[in-house]
Design a protein around this motif. Structure first.
Motif, short mmCIF file in Angstrom:
data_model
loop_
_atom_site.label_atom_id
_atom_site.label_comp_id
_atom_site.label_asym_id
_atom_site.label_seq_id
_atom_site.Cartn_x
_atom_site.Cartn_y
_atom_site.Cartn_z
N PRO A 1 0.80 -1.23 0.00
CA PRO A 1 0.00 0.00 0.00
C PRO A 1 0.84 1.28 0.00
N ALA A 2 1.95 1.30 0.72
CA ALA A 2 2.79 2.50 0.75
C ALA A 2 3.31 2.82 -0.64
N ALA A 3 3.80 1.82 -1.34
CA ALA A 3 4.31 2.03 -2.70
C ALA A 3 3.21 2.52 -3.63
N ALA A 4 2.01 1.99 -3.48
CA ALA A 4 0.89 2.40 -4.34
C ALA A 4 0.55 3.87 -4.12
N VAL A 5 0.47 4.31 -2.87
CA VAL A 5 0.16 5.71 -2.58
C VAL A 5 1.30 6.61 -3.06
N LEU A 6 2.53 6.20 -2.80
CA LEU A 6 3.68 7.00 -3.25
C LEU A 6 3.75 7.10 -4.77
N ASP A 7 3.42 6.02 -5.47
CA ASP A 7 3.41 6.03 -6.93
C ASP A 7 2.39 7.05 -7.46
N VAL A 8 1.19 7.06 -6.88
CA VAL A 8 0.17 8.00 -7.32
C VAL A 8 0.61 9.43 -7.01
N ALA A 9 1.19 9.65 -5.84
CA ALA A 9 1.67 10.99 -5.48
C ALA A 9 2.72 11.46 -6.48
N GLN A 10 3.60 10.56 -6.89
CA GLN A 10 4.64 10.90 -7.87
C GLN A 10 4.02 11.19 -9.24
N GLN A 11 3.12 10.30 -9.69
CA GLN A 11 2.47 10.47 -11.00
C GLN A 11 1.70 11.78 -11.10
N GLU A 12 1.05 12.15 -10.00
CA GLU A 12 0.19 13.34 -9.98
C GLU A 12 0.93 14.62 -9.61
N SER A 13 2.23 14.50 -9.30
CA SER A 13 3.00 15.66 -8.79
C SER A 13 2.23 16.30 -7.64
N ALA A 14 1.84 15.47 -6.69
CA ALA A 14 0.99 15.91 -5.57
C ALA A 14 1.64 17.03 -4.76
N SER A 15 0.80 17.92 -4.28
CA SER A 15 1.27 18.98 -3.39
C SER A 15 1.11 18.57 -1.93
N LEU A 16 0.31 17.53 -1.67
CA LEU A 16 0.08 17.04 -0.31
C LEU A 16 -0.42 15.60 -0.38
N VAL A 17 0.04 14.78 0.56
CA VAL A 17 -0.48 13.43 0.73
C VAL A 17 -1.13 13.39 2.11
N VAL A 18 -2.35 12.84 2.19
CA VAL A 18 -3.06 12.71 3.46
C VAL A 18 -3.19 11.23 3.76
N ILE A 19 -2.72 10.83 4.96
CA ILE A 19 -2.77 9.42 5.36
C ILE A 19 -3.29 9.31 6.79
N GLY A 20 -3.71 8.11 7.13
CA GLY A 20 -4.13 7.83 8.49
C GLY A 20 -2.97 7.21 9.26
N VAL A 21 -2.91 7.53 10.55
CA VAL A 21 -1.88 6.98 11.41
C VAL A 21 -2.58 6.17 12.50
N PRO A 22 -2.52 4.84 12.38
CA PRO A 22 -3.19 4.01 13.39
C PRO A 22 -2.43 4.02 14.70
N ARG A 23 -3.15 3.79 15.77
CA ARG A 23 -2.51 3.72 17.09
C ARG A 23 -1.93 2.31 17.26
N ARG A 24 -0.59 2.27 17.41
CA ARG A 24 0.10 1.00 17.63
C ARG A 24 1.23 1.22 18.62
N SER A 25 1.55 0.18 19.33
CA SER A 25 2.65 0.28 20.27
C SER A 25 3.98 0.32 19.52
N PRO A 26 5.06 0.82 20.16
CA PRO A 26 6.37 0.81 19.50
C PRO A 26 6.81 -0.59 19.08
N VAL A 27 6.51 -1.59 19.90
CA VAL A 27 6.87 -2.97 19.55
C VAL A 27 6.07 -3.43 18.34
#
Length: 123
Positions: A71-97
């Motif tokens: 999924p990260a590569a897919a979002v980054l690919d679209v951002a690159q293709q579109e010359s995006a000015s901003l990427v918006v993502i969700g940050v799930p709550r997870r422990s450091p481990v």
């Protein structure tokens, strides 16, 4: 100008979509919503209903249903293709481990994005 949003059909994804729409309106930009599903999967909880999403984002914006194992590569690919000015993502709550063992899609996007990233937490 284009805003790219990584979307999954969860409460966190809803928060991402709301912020991405607000940012696109603020910036007078086009929004491209990226939903990634696993190739060959008959039932994937990460797969969104594209028609519903298209209706929610409205005219002038785009929804892309991408099949990819990374999924990260897919979002980054679209951002690159579109010359995006901003990427918006969700940050799930997870422990450091949990982050160490499972890796982090959000972390990869934050580190490798060609443009600024807005990280959204679930409210």
């Amino acid at each position: 100008m284009t805003v790219v949003a990584g979307y999954v059909p969860t409460p966190l994804g809803q928060a991402v979509l709301a912020e991405a729409l607000a940012e696109a309106e603020l910036r007078k930009a086009r929004l491209v919503v990226v939903n990634v599903s696993r190739p060959g999967s008959y039932v994937d909880p990460d797969t969104a209903d594209v028609a519903d999403l298209e209706q929610r984002v409205g005219d002038g914006h785009e929804v892309r249903q991408v099949q990819d194992t990374d999924p990260a590569a897919a979002v980054l690919d679209v951002a690159q293709q579109e010359s995006a000015s901003l990427v918006v993502i969700g940050v799930p709550r997870r422990s450091p481990v949990g982050k160490l063992i499972m890796g982090s899609t959000a972390q990869r996007i934050l580190l490798d994005s060609p443009c600024p990233v807005l990280a959204v937490k679930e409210s």
